[in-house]
Design an enzyme around this catalytic site. Sequence first.
Site, PDB file in Angstrom:
ATOM      1  N   SER A  70       0.842  -1.197   0.000  1.00 49.00           N
ATOM      2  CA  SER A  70       0.000   0.000   0.000  1.00 49.00           C
ATOM      3  C   SER A  70       0.872   1.239   0.000  1.00 49.00           C
ATOM      4  CB  SER A  70      -0.914   0.013   1.232  1.00 49.00           C
ATOM      5  OG  SER A  70      -1.551   1.274   1.396  1.00 49.00           O
ATOM      6  N   TYR A 120      -2.681  -0.972  10.266  1.00 45.29           N
ATOM      7  CA  TYR A 120      -2.747  -1.344   8.846  1.00 45.29           C
ATOM      8  C   TYR A 120      -1.472  -0.924   8.112  1.00 45.29           C
ATOM      9  CZ  TYR A 120      -4.262  -1.085   3.928  1.00 45.29           C
ATOM     10  OH  TYR A 120      -4.362  -1.205   2.568  1.00 45.29           O
TER      11      TYR A 120
END
Length: 283
Positions: free
Chosen positions: A175, A188
């Site tokens: 990400s 995350y």
Amino acid sequence: MFPMFQPQHQDCQPGLEYLMVPLPIAENPDYIGSGKLQDKVAVITGGDSGIGRAVTIAFAKEGADVAIVYLCEHEDAAETKRRVEELGRRCLSIAGDLRHPETSRNVISQIIEAFGRVDILVNNCAVQYPQKSILDISDEQLENTFRTNLFSFFYMTKAALPYMQRGSAIINTASVTAYEGQKELIDYSSTKGAIVSFTRSLSLSLASEGIRANAVAPGPIWTPLIPSSFSAEEVMTLGRETPMKRAGQPFELAPTYVYLASDDSSYVSGQVLHVNGGTISST
């Protein structure tokens, strides 16, 4: 012109694609495969929807048979399977909780029984639970996020690797948050940073075996994770902070995964490719 996002929220992760308005765009109708993955067998976690669905469809267009692994999104998985079979390829759909190592072993066992081989592994499943402060991240949330986003990558890789041959490829979904951080997604973002390191270390470990490991780092993409993570108001502004001033659609990532899975990237390993709307991320 891509559709605007309606205010919406889902209370359960990882979210359901068929409930989203508008639906994510999983397939570029102008994308015509050229046999880059002809008769390969690909395993895609989180393959029922979002980025996973787009990758599954693109792989099928390139001639691959696919196995998609998902948690409980049966309706989304059925639609992905239907499209793959419509394209003339086989699709094995397996529901299971990849937070547990025995699930990965069972999944790979079923795939070997059905297809006899594993050529491509795409580790893609993820959850994210925004919190205003690290003090709000419970022990349970921390463990769930790491087990889903990172441990599953280890478990699936360990289960699949004994069946992978020289020329096989592993692709991990990281990400943009691994590079930029995100103040409300501390756990995350941490898992995504770990995935980058996992990818680089794995590539070094497997180089002598002729197996490549790379990653893709998406920016904001319209997937079920968005309405199941953020408020209805936040959903409406997804992607506005990128240089392109919009969120990406799943189909816009699929060719990157095709490239990393195919012989086009035969001299590429340990790398992270950024598909993020123009954000410049330090590598």
